[in-house]
Design a protein around this motif. Sequence first.
Motif, mmCIF file in Angstrom:
data_model
loop_
_atom_site.group_PDB
_atom_site.id
_atom_site.type_symbol
_atom_site.label_atom_id
_atom_site.label_comp_id
_atom_site.label_asym_id
_atom_site.label_seq_id
_atom_site.Cartn_x
_atom_site.Cartn_y
_atom_site.Cartn_z
ATOM 1 N N ILE A 266 -5.697 -2.759 -5.080
ATOM 2 C CA ILE A 266 -4.527 -3.153 -4.286
ATOM 3 C C ILE A 266 -4.968 -3.746 -2.957
ATOM 4 N N VAL A 269 -6.613 -7.222 -3.613
ATOM 5 C CA VAL A 269 -5.645 -8.268 -3.964
ATOM 6 C C VAL A 269 -4.864 -8.722 -2.732
ATOM 7 N N ILE A 270 -4.391 -7.764 -1.943
ATOM 8 C CA ILE A 270 -3.590 -8.105 -0.750
ATOM 9 C C ILE A 270 -4.429 -8.833 0.282
ATOM 10 N N SER A 273 -5.411 -12.327 -0.738
ATOM 11 C CA SER A 273 -4.315 -13.282 -0.552
ATOM 12 C C SER A 273 -4.183 -13.686 0.913
ATOM 13 N N LEU A 280 -1.224 -14.585 -5.139
ATOM 14 C CA LEU A 280 -0.629 -13.258 -5.306
ATOM 15 C C LEU A 280 0.689 -13.461 -6.038
ATOM 16 N N THR A 281 0.582 -13.668 -7.341
ATOM 17 C CA THR A 281 1.746 -14.001 -8.155
ATOM 18 C C THR A 281 2.425 -12.740 -8.673
ATOM 19 N N SER A 282 3.615 -12.922 -9.203
ATOM 20 C CA SER A 282 4.356 -11.797 -9.782
ATOM 21 C C SER A 282 3.603 -11.216 -10.974
ATOM 22 N N ILE A 285 0.933 -8.904 -9.557
ATOM 23 C CA ILE A 285 1.531 -7.686 -9.000
ATOM 24 C C ILE A 285 2.008 -6.758 -10.116
ATOM 25 N N PHE A 286 2.778 -7.308 -11.060
ATOM 26 C CA PHE A 286 3.322 -6.485 -12.142
ATOM 27 C C PHE A 286 2.219 -6.030 -13.099
ATOM 28 N N SER A 289 -0.066 -3.434 -11.528
ATOM 29 C CA SER A 289 0.598 -2.129 -11.447
ATOM 30 C C SER A 289 0.592 -1.429 -12.801
#
Length: 306
Positions: A266, A269-270, A273, A280-282, A285-286, A289
């Motif tokens: 996490i 990735v953050i 970006s 940092l695409t959906s 993120i999804f 997770s």
Amino acid sequence: MTSRIKTAIKTKVNFIGLPILALCWVSFFWGTTWLASKEGVKHMPAFQLAGIRQFIAGSLYLSFFLFKKTPWPKGKQWKSILILSLLNFVLSNGLSTWGVKYISSGLGAIIGAMVPVWIVFISIFKGEKITRLALIGILICFGGVCVIFYEHLRDFLQPDFQFGILLSITATITWAFGTLYTKKKAASFNPYFSLGLQMFISSISIFAFIGATGTSIPLSEIPVNSWWSIAYLVIFGSILTFIAFIYALQKLPTELSSVYAYINPIVAVILGSLIFGEPLTSAIIFGGSVTLIGLYLINFAMRKKH
């Protein structure tokens, strides 16, 4: 009565406060090392960066313990140290550093967090029974990874991207073997001194490899940015954070000390970006997770089994 409660709370805080702080340190700073590696390999060969990092960090560890006149390992302890230096530092650290030359630091961190998956597969290969919960965790991980890579389907047509993924996955497999070996056969020995020896020995092996293959550049040609990356990796990645990690591992329950593995990706990735402008695409993120949820289930199943 009130004073007793205050004393009990204070005692509890003093007991668990520093280990929790150490765990928070590991969770954040090991996530940032992916970015430091990414910046470093932009300007120099990855194995050379890994070798210099491990040589400096290992030398600092050894200097400290030689000054403290710490007893050297004996007999079979050397075998464990040599094997772990190969698995954890020459292969795992070296290959993961090489991998982020071709893929994003965030993607490398997500792949790096999948060590429990390989541990389960290795255990199955050895004839151990897999629990239903672990199987569900693997399926969830697979689903999360498919989502992450959905937007990278075109990238798979690029040989460099394919190579980076292969390197990163291989690095996690060697780390999984190193983890299992540590649990089963590593001799009882000062873990910090052992860590320094592993780093130092692995750096000599890497220097021998890059010397034989000619895959290095003169030290004078290494740019300042790469030296700053190496300095960060040595101080925060190899010394302070490893000390905090071993301390947290010794003081905290296993289920709590393993939390860092879910936070590192996490952070990577953050920050990737924000600093490098990595996407940092959906899907990331999804999918990320979902993958972390699957990894948690696998870890939980393994702890419950043992």
